[in-house]
Design an enzyme around this catalytic site. Structure first.
Site, PDB file in Angstrom:
ATOM      1  N   CYS A  49      26.108  28.325  40.238  1.00 47.93           N
ATOM      2  CA  CYS A  49      25.948  29.738  39.895  1.00 47.93           C
ATOM      3  C   CYS A  49      25.159  29.859  38.593  1.00 47.93           C
ATOM      4  O   CYS A  49      25.443  29.151  37.627  1.00 47.93           O
ATOM      5  CB  CYS A  49      27.316  30.402  39.745  1.00 47.93           C
ATOM      6  SG  CYS A  49      27.178  32.155  39.361  1.00 47.93           S
ATOM      7  N   CYS A  55      29.740  32.371  32.762  1.00 48.79           N
ATOM      8  CA  CYS A  55      31.150  32.714  32.518  1.00 48.79           C
ATOM      9  C   CYS A  55      31.902  31.479  31.987  1.00 48.79           C
ATOM     10  O   CYS A  55      31.989  30.468  32.696  1.00 48.79           O
ATOM     11  CB  CYS A  55      31.794  33.226  33.804  1.00 48.79           C
ATOM     12  SG  CYS A  55      30.794  34.474  34.636  1.00 48.79           S
ATOM     13  N   CYS A  73      34.442  29.361  34.052  1.00 50.43           N
ATOM     14  CA  CYS A  73      34.217  29.095  35.476  1.00 50.43           C
ATOM     15  C   CYS A  73      33.650  27.711  35.787  1.00 50.43           C
ATOM     16  O   CYS A  73      32.595  27.329  35.282  1.00 50.43           O
ATOM     17  CB  CYS A  73      33.302  30.159  36.057  1.00 50.43           C
ATOM     18  SG  CYS A  73      33.168  29.998  37.862  1.00 50.43           S
ATOM     19  N   CYS A 102      40.162  36.524  51.905  1.00 46.86           N
ATOM     20  CA  CYS A 102      39.192  36.815  50.840  1.00 46.86           C
ATOM     21  C   CYS A 102      38.141  35.718  50.768  1.00 46.86           C
ATOM     22  O   CYS A 102      38.487  34.542  50.649  1.00 46.86           O
ATOM     23  CB  CYS A 102      39.883  36.877  49.484  1.00 46.86           C
ATOM     24  SG  CYS A 102      41.315  37.942  49.443  1.00 46.86           S
ATOM     25  N   CYS A 119      38.270  40.798  52.497  1.00 49.06           N
ATOM     26  CA  CYS A 119      37.913  41.002  51.092  1.00 49.06           C
ATOM     27  C   CYS A 119      36.765  40.058  50.762  1.00 49.06           C
ATOM     28  O   CYS A 119      36.726  38.928  51.253  1.00 49.06           O
ATOM     29  CB  CYS A 119      39.113  40.691  50.200  1.00 49.06           C
ATOM     30  SG  CYS A 119      38.727  40.830  48.443  1.00 49.06           S
ATOM     31  N   CYS A 129      39.308  45.797  44.301  1.00 52.64           N
ATOM     32  CA  CYS A 129      40.196  44.778  43.752  1.00 52.64           C
ATOM     33  C   CYS A 129      39.585  44.382  42.423  1.00 52.64           C
ATOM     34  O   CYS A 129      38.488  43.814  42.386  1.00 52.64           O
ATOM     35  CB  CYS A 129      40.262  43.576  44.701  1.00 52.64           C
ATOM     36  SG  CYS A 129      41.138  42.166  43.998  1.00 52.64           S
ATOM     37  N   ARG A 143      48.439  41.548  41.489  1.00 52.64           N
ATOM     38  CA  ARG A 143      48.476  40.185  42.021  1.00 52.64           C
ATOM     39  C   ARG A 143      48.698  39.145  40.930  1.00 52.64           C
ATOM     40  O   ARG A 143      47.954  39.090  39.949  1.00 52.64           O
ATOM     41  CB  ARG A 143      47.190  39.854  42.791  1.00 52.64           C
ATOM     42  CG  ARG A 143      47.224  38.436  43.369  1.00 52.64           C
ATOM     43  CD  ARG A 143      46.088  38.122  44.323  1.00 52.64           C
ATOM     44  NE  ARG A 143      45.992  39.119  45.352  1.00 52.64           N
ATOM     45  CZ  ARG A 143      44.896  39.837  45.598  1.00 52.64           C
ATOM     46  NH1 ARG A 143      43.822  39.632  44.895  1.00 52.64           N
ATOM     47  NH2 ARG A 143      44.904  40.728  46.547  1.00 52.64           N
TER      48      ARG A 143
HETATM   49  N1  SAM Z   1      30.604  35.054  41.447  1.00 50.91           N
HETATM   50  C1  SAM Z   1      31.316  36.232  41.692  1.00 50.91           C
HETATM   51  C2  SAM Z   1      31.691  36.966  40.434  1.00 50.91           C
HETATM   52  O1  SAM Z   1      31.894  36.366  39.401  1.00 50.91           O
HETATM   53  O2  SAM Z   1      31.766  38.203  40.495  1.00 50.91           O
HETATM   54  C3  SAM Z   1      32.565  36.024  42.524  1.00 50.91           C
HETATM   55  C4  SAM Z   1      33.440  34.800  42.359  1.00 50.91           C
HETATM   56  S1  SAM Z   1      34.226  34.585  40.765  1.00 50.91           S
HETATM   57  C5  SAM Z   1      34.757  32.909  40.837  1.00 50.91           C
HETATM   58  C6  SAM Z   1      35.693  35.587  40.895  1.00 50.91           C
HETATM   59  C7  SAM Z   1      36.638  35.645  39.720  1.00 50.91           C
HETATM   60  O3  SAM Z   1      37.397  34.455  39.637  1.00 50.91           O
HETATM   61  C8  SAM Z   1      36.058  35.799  38.334  1.00 50.91           C
HETATM   62  O4  SAM Z   1      35.703  37.108  38.038  1.00 50.91           O
HETATM   63  C9  SAM Z   1      37.222  35.355  37.462  1.00 50.91           C
HETATM   64  O5  SAM Z   1      38.003  36.461  37.091  1.00 50.91           O
HETATM   65  C10 SAM Z   1      38.018  34.415  38.371  1.00 50.91           C
HETATM   66  N2  SAM Z   1      38.013  33.026  37.848  1.00 50.91           N
HETATM   67  C11 SAM Z   1      36.991  32.164  37.893  1.00 50.91           C
HETATM   68  N3  SAM Z   1      37.306  30.997  37.310  1.00 50.91           N
HETATM   69  C12 SAM Z   1      38.582  31.128  36.863  1.00 50.91           C
HETATM   70  C13 SAM Z   1      39.467  30.266  36.148  1.00 50.91           C
HETATM   71  N4  SAM Z   1      39.102  29.041  35.760  1.00 50.91           N
HETATM   72  N5  SAM Z   1      40.705  30.711  35.867  1.00 50.91           N
HETATM   73  C14 SAM Z   1      41.079  31.960  36.248  1.00 50.91           C
HETATM   74  N6  SAM Z   1      40.278  32.820  36.912  1.00 50.91           N
HETATM   75  C15 SAM Z   1      39.034  32.422  37.208  1.00 50.91           C
HETATM   76 FE1  SF4 Z   2      29.287  32.617  38.743  1.00 55.27          FE
HETATM   77 FE2  SF4 Z   2      31.728  31.764  38.227  1.00 55.27          FE
HETATM   78 FE3  SF4 Z   2      30.687  33.740  36.788  1.00 55.27          FE
HETATM   79 FE4  SF4 Z   2      31.338  34.172  39.377  1.00 55.27          FE
HETATM   80  S1  SF4 Z   2      32.746  33.687  37.719  1.00 55.27           S
HETATM   81  S2  SF4 Z   2      29.478  34.784  38.301  1.00 55.27           S
HETATM   82  S3  SF4 Z   2      30.902  32.140  40.225  1.00 55.27           S
HETATM   83  S4  SF4 Z   2      29.946  31.607  36.852  1.00 55.27           S
END
Ligand code: SAM
Ligand code: SF4
Ligand code: DTB
Length: 314
Positions: free
Chosen positions: A54, A58, A61, A98, A129, A189, A261
């Protein structure tokens, strides 16, 4: 019935957080019981339909291309594979399926495939979802037309702390996508993550933003950070478990009709802490041994937990 409000002020939310724990939990239970069966928990299953690489940054992530987390990347899964997984989830008792993709935003030709997934999953009688990143108006219209029930798009944290965690998309970008989802008639959500080193004022700021949207999200995932080696937040300090339970209770009081949740992070919690979260008003979980890329409690462990607490899946 508790009043549905959209004008919460930080000081009022802070006052809830500061209540003696027993008083806070009692209030949360009262709100919860006025709107929900207290012994029923909604169960969703997650599947990563496109994993890793990606472009976003973030900090929490494991799927960002910027961090070396040892994750195995996977391009968009074929539709029949996704449908087979959905069927298995339905057999295990999930009511919602989801699908998540590690995209900043989907391309239109990716969406063609995702639309087929939504149609197929829906035809099995499951709620659908998706979480795919940012969407345009035309994309939300297509997804709605395909029968999508929910779209997950999180605010993640307070507007103030946000810049410490993500620099590649703004808070406003997120609010704009959420408005488009709402406008298209798809259920929202939307929640966030705690335990990222934010302070209580940031947790208050997140809950304020969620609760003061024109309509409360139907589903509010409260994620406890899953610390993944290689990400900037791998060494974040543990959040006090009681503070986590307080966060659930305050979310319940602020958004009385939403499904709150108990989301990522359960793998690190014992049964007693999860029981307190349910008592505080959480009434939804992710079920199945994997979230998107990280571990979640096994189905056996969750079945035992539900039996122990006398909980039933919705
Ligand atoms: N890429 C898309 C986005 O960010 O909108 C969708 C997938 S992203 C992995 C969905 C959500 O997963 C993120 O917004 C975050 O809140 C949550 N998430 C990701 N990594 C995480 C982690 N290590 N611990 C807790 N929540 C996490
Ligand atoms: Fe990409 Fe992870 Fe951020 Fe979603 S949460 S936009 S998968 S880096
Ligand atoms: C949400 O709020 N939590 C889920 C879901 N929405 C998509 C994702 C949690 C992901 C945890 C890290 C992982 O497994 O990759």
């Amino acid at each position: 019935m508790s009043e549905i409000r959209h004008d919460w002020r930080d000081a009022e939310i802070a006052a809830l957080y500061e209540l003696p724990f027993n008083d806070l939990l009692f209030r949360a239970q009262q709100v919860h019981r006025a709107h929900f069966d207290p012994n029923r928990v909604q169960v969703s299953t997650l599947l990563s339909i496109k994993t890793g690489r990606c472009p976003e940054d973030c900090g929490y992530c494991p799927q960002s291309v910027r961090y070396d987390t040892g994750l195995e990347d996977e391009p968009l899964l074929p539709v029949d594979e996704v449908l087979a997984q959905a069927r298995a989830a339905r057999e295990r008792g999930a009511s919602r399926f989801c699908m998540g993709a590690a995209w900043r935003a989907p391309r239109d030709r990716d969406l063609d495939q995702v639309v087929e997934m939504v149609r197929g999953v829906k035809a099995m009688g499951l709620e659908t979802c998706l979480t795919l990143g940012m969407l345009t108006e035309a994309q939300t219209a297509r997804l709605r037309e395909a029968g999508l029930d929910y779209y997950n798009h999180n605010l993640d944290t307070s507007p103030d702390f946000y810049g410490e965690i993500i620099t590649t998309r703004t808070y406003q970008d997120r609010l704009d996508t959420l408005a488009r989802v709402r406008e298209a008639g798809i259920k929202v959500c939307c929640g966030g993550i705690v335990g990222m080193g934010e302070d209580r004022a940031d947790r208050i700021g997140l809950l304020r933003e969620l609760a003061n949207q024109p309509q409360h999200p139907e589903s509010v995932p409260i994620n406890l950070l899953v610390k993944v080696e290689g990400t900037p937040l791998a060494e974040a300090e543990d959040l006090d478990p009681i503070e986590f339970v307080r966060t659930i209770a305050v979310a319940r009081i602020l958004m009385p009709r939403s499904w709150v949740r108990l989301s990522a992070g359960r793998e690190a919690m014992d049964d007693a802490q999860q029981a307190l979260c349910f008592l505080a008003g959480a009434n939804s979980i992710f079920y199945g041994e994997k979230l998107l890329t990280t571990p979640n409690p096994t189905a056996d462990r969750d079945r035992a937990l539900f039996d122990r607490l006398g909980l039933q899946a919705v």
